[in-house]
Write a protein that holds these residues in place. Sequence first.
Motif, PDB file in Angstrom:
ATOM      1  N   ARG A   1       0.846  -1.197   0.000  1.00 38.25           N
ATOM      2  CA  ARG A   1       0.000   0.000   0.000  1.00 38.25           C
ATOM      3  C   ARG A   1       0.882   1.248   0.000  1.00 38.25           C
ATOM      4  NH1 ARG A   1      -5.084  -1.629   0.588  1.00 38.25           N
ATOM      5  NH2 ARG A   1      -5.442  -3.660   1.531  1.00 38.25           N
ATOM      6  N   ALA A   2       0.406   2.239  -0.740  1.00 33.25           N
ATOM      7  CA  ALA A   2       1.243   3.418  -0.953  1.00 33.25           C
ATOM      8  C   ALA A   2       1.381   4.289   0.283  1.00 33.25           C
ATOM      9  CB  ALA A   2       0.667   4.246  -2.115  1.00 33.25           C
ATOM     10  N   PHE A   3       0.328   4.403   1.101  1.00 34.97           N
ATOM     11  CA  PHE A   3       0.354   5.390   2.177  1.00 34.97           C
ATOM     12  C   PHE A   3      -0.077   4.816   3.524  1.00 34.97           C
ATOM     13  CE2 PHE A   3      -0.741   7.575  -1.826  1.00 34.97           C
ATOM     14  CZ  PHE A   3       0.417   8.338  -1.963  1.00 34.97           C
ATOM     15  N   HIS A   4       0.092   3.532   3.726  1.00 33.50           N
ATOM     16  CA  HIS A   4      -0.326   2.930   4.992  1.00 33.50           C
ATOM     17  C   HIS A   4       0.814   2.182   5.671  1.00 33.50           C
ATOM     18  CE1 HIS A   4      -4.582   3.899   4.429  1.00 33.50           C
ATOM     19  NE2 HIS A   4      -4.391   3.612   3.153  1.00 33.50           N
TER      20      HIS A   4
ATOM     21  N   GLN B   1       5.228  -0.623   2.876  1.00 33.02           N
ATOM     22  CA  GLN B   1       6.080  -0.326   1.743  1.00 33.02           C
ATOM     23  C   GLN B   1       6.901  -1.532   1.307  1.00 33.02           C
ATOM     24  OE1 GLN B   1       6.219   2.868   0.103  1.00 33.02           O
ATOM     25  NE2 GLN B   1       4.334   3.007   1.269  1.00 33.02           N
TER      26      GLN B   1
ATOM     27  N   ASP C   1      -1.619   6.951  -9.014  1.00 30.53           N
ATOM     28  CA  ASP C   1      -3.014   7.058  -8.575  1.00 30.53           C
ATOM     29  C   ASP C   1      -3.208   6.409  -7.209  1.00 30.53           C
ATOM     30  OD1 ASP C   1      -3.704   8.380 -10.920  1.00 30.53           O
ATOM     31  OD2 ASP C   1      -4.089   6.495 -11.973  1.00 30.53           O
ATOM     32  N   HIS C   2      -2.252   6.654  -6.319  1.00 30.64           N
ATOM     33  CA  HIS C   2      -2.310   6.189  -4.930  1.00 30.64           C
ATOM     34  C   HIS C   2      -2.248   4.667  -4.800  1.00 30.64           C
ATOM     35  CE1 HIS C   2      -3.347  10.318  -4.057  1.00 30.64           C
ATOM     36  NE2 HIS C   2      -4.415  10.239  -4.839  1.00 30.64           N
ATOM     37  N   GLU C   3      -1.819   3.968  -5.842  1.00 33.53           N
ATOM     38  CA  GLU C   3      -1.670   2.516  -5.792  1.00 33.53           C
ATOM     39  C   GLU C   3      -0.248   2.148  -6.191  1.00 33.53           C
ATOM     40  OE1 GLU C   3      -3.638   0.134  -4.808  1.00 33.53           O
ATOM     41  OE2 GLU C   3      -5.429   1.346  -4.411  1.00 33.53           O
TER      42      GLU C   3
ATOM     43  N   THR D   1       2.238   0.345  -8.218  1.00 29.51           N
ATOM     44  CA  THR D   1       2.190  -0.266  -9.549  1.00 29.51           C
ATOM     45  C   THR D   1       3.392  -1.166  -9.813  1.00 29.51           C
ATOM     46  OG1 THR D   1       3.231   1.717 -10.462  1.00 29.51           O
ATOM     47  CG2 THR D   1       0.816   1.605 -10.534  1.00 29.51           C
TER      48      THR D   1
ATOM     49  N   THR E   1       8.121  -1.527  -2.522  1.00 24.65           N
ATOM     50  CA  THR E   1       7.528  -0.574  -3.464  1.00 24.65           C
ATOM     51  C   THR E   1       8.603   0.079  -4.325  1.00 24.65           C
ATOM     52  OG1 THR E   1       5.704  -0.100  -1.951  1.00 24.65           O
ATOM     53  CG2 THR E   1       6.170   1.548  -3.647  1.00 24.65           C
TER      54      THR E   1
ATOM     55  N   VAL F   1       4.583   4.312  -7.630  1.00 28.45           N
ATOM     56  CA  VAL F   1       3.191   4.503  -7.224  1.00 28.45           C
ATOM     57  C   VAL F   1       2.502   5.372  -8.270  1.00 28.45           C
ATOM     58  CG1 VAL F   1       1.649   5.473  -5.468  1.00 28.45           C
ATOM     59  CG2 VAL F   1       3.753   4.303  -4.774  1.00 28.45           C
TER      60      VAL F   1
END
Length: 802
Positions: free
Chosen positions: A579-582, A585, A611-613, A615, A606, A609
């Motif tokens: 998840r990008a922001f939780h 990483q 669109d907040h996902e 990739t 990660t 990223v």
Amino acid sequence: MRELTVDETVTAAFASTSWIMEAIVQELELEGRSYSWLWPDDRDERRDEKLRRQARNVRQERVRRLRHAEGADRRAAVIYLAQPGLDEYYEELELALSGSDGWTATDVAALLSVAHSREFQYWDATWVCRVVDLVLEIDIAERQHLREPFTRLIEAMAHVQLPADDRRRLHRRIALALPGGPTTLPLSALVRADTWASSVREHLGDAPAPHLVKLVEHLCEVHTPRPTQTWRARCLTLLEPAGAREFVRFALTAFVREVSDDGNRRMVSEANTDVARGTIWAATLARVDDLAATLTWLAVHLGGDRARFTQDAVIAGAAINALGEGEDPQPLWRLQTSIKHRALRKQVDTALATAAGHAGITPAQLLERGVPAHGLATDGTRSWRLGDHTVVLTVQDAVTVRLGFTAADGTAIRALPAAVKETHAEELKAIKAVQKEVRQTLAAERARLEGLFTVDRTWSHEDWTRHYLNHPITGVVARGLIWEADGTAFLPGDAPPGAEVRLWHPARAALTEVAAWREAVTERRLRQPYKQAFREVYLLTPAEESTGVYSHRFAAHIVDHPRLYALLKERGWQTLWLRAFHGEQEAVAKKELAEGAWRVRFRYETAAVADHEVTLAATDQVRFDRRDGRAWRETPLARVPPLVFSEAMRDVDLFIAVTSIAADPDWIDRGEEHFGGGEERFGGYVREAAFGALPPSAEVRRDALARILPRTRIADRCTLTDRYLVVRGDLRTYRIHLGSGNILMSPGDVYLCIVTARKRDAKLFLPFEEDGRLALILSKAFLLAHDSKITDETILQQIRRS
């Protein structure tokens, strides 16, 4: 003086405590005025702070009045604060209740009638327990009038997510405060908060037999997935009186019979979790009819991912563990292949161990004996008569299950007539359901037999023949594999009689033997269920011996994160979605091998990223752990069994080969300018990986091409080098990379973009097709060998470009 009724008590309480609502309204108004929607330049911070201070003063004054209230005034305040809409003032409710006294049964009933429609939360349990303590101070004769109000209260709190111990503590207090007679069920047993419990209560009636009341009370005492031996012994005693076993059978089948289609509700409310578990175990001890089928249904529908039902791991866990007490291994086989919930999978393993222990065999032996046959004959067929027509289901090979149709005169037809379909619609629906189940079983058996590569198992010739060759589904997979006995490899049709058999793996064979089997598989056009003769072998490298406990062999690759996640799950790995922001990483994917004796860990993190996902992900280390009791111990790579190491590394290689952006048309097939030295973030990786050294999977692909190409009509136009398949066309010469499938044109090594190629010759045999890359390379080769016949302008423009 006449005693007030419940309604009159509520009315009087509300009238005498209207000041509470006035104070709440005043506080909310002040707070609302302090947060104006003015622009910051126009906001008066001093004014706003003054308003917030005034709101705090109003609240403090309200609390002070509650603290100093006494007698009837304090009881009235409790009743007022319990009403719906004041849920957030539960602390003031607890304050008023803690200093109150003089409660009568009518006062308590008034309080409960007000609170009945309240939106209960887990924090409400504290003051509810205090109310139950107050009831204990009331004369026991008067308490009986509170049974109905407390029944409604328990029902209202049935779906609140209370900790299990807190709920049991509350129920014990209520049972102590409101004891029932010999024909009265406890208020907390079979709470009418779900269709299952309501159905069972209705079956028992208003005055159940005393021995059934004792049985239900005993069912409520199961607080773990597996009850104690003491509980089991007592349960068997309680099942002896007439009607007890029939009641348990009814309660078990009610799970299926009374299930709701409302996916927003639990099949069993949290208040009835313990009695539901007790019912499952009582039915298991009683050996009721259709026990295994019902328990399997519960485990699959409450422990799986069916959107129709709210997942309930507690009830599913009880059903799974109860199946471990049975004699039929088929339900556990089904659960082992269908349950994805991590905690429930561990319980499936426990149930397998329990059932295997009862049978005196290993869990692996239990699984292979539990493969469902779905009514198929030994030759993998099953037929149904629909009027004058016949439907035949056939397992054609390790991946294909087809339906065939025969007319009344015995001739084969492509499809049933419309009239037959309409007349036998339900039968056809059931036949297609069997076809789907057979496909699922076939896929699960392919995965199970592939997993045997990491286990050095042998079978007696008799067991191997019975559970593998002669099984209508497992046999289809087994007959396409190479086996060995006494050091000699063979296909099932050439099996030596009497010898112990084990699955052949190329890592245990000489290179000449592996080459001979690859030639034999190609010559006989034997399409194996999965790669075996052409299986990659991964040996420990000097670099890995140096790093000791981890491998960097597959690190620093940039992969498509959604595709990687899907492939990990497909191959049986446990992992998390980045998840990008939780804070998630990085992830560590895990898979158990060698029947749970070893575990591999593959780390990735990660990389990009959008669109907040997440990739893209970047791959990292691979590590291994050895099971030590219930724990795992990290182990140096040199001590990992060679087959465990090879199979684990093969999976990781597959993940990268399939998901790397260097092999993704969205990244590579963008034309020549993609490699023009731009400042793209991953350009360096793409250039290196797209045409770099071959991984073991591509080396095996090269070997396969060396055997396939001489049998094709373009053999004279093709040459294999260390990394490429070189194809001589009429217009240019092309080099197809054997790892990525990307193409360079000569002269000049110009990149050629072919997003899709025409289909390969259907008559061309491929010995394996795991990731589609072999077929893709061949299709491009056939296309480019006759490049003068290409009509696609997007390809021709690139070829003709000077």
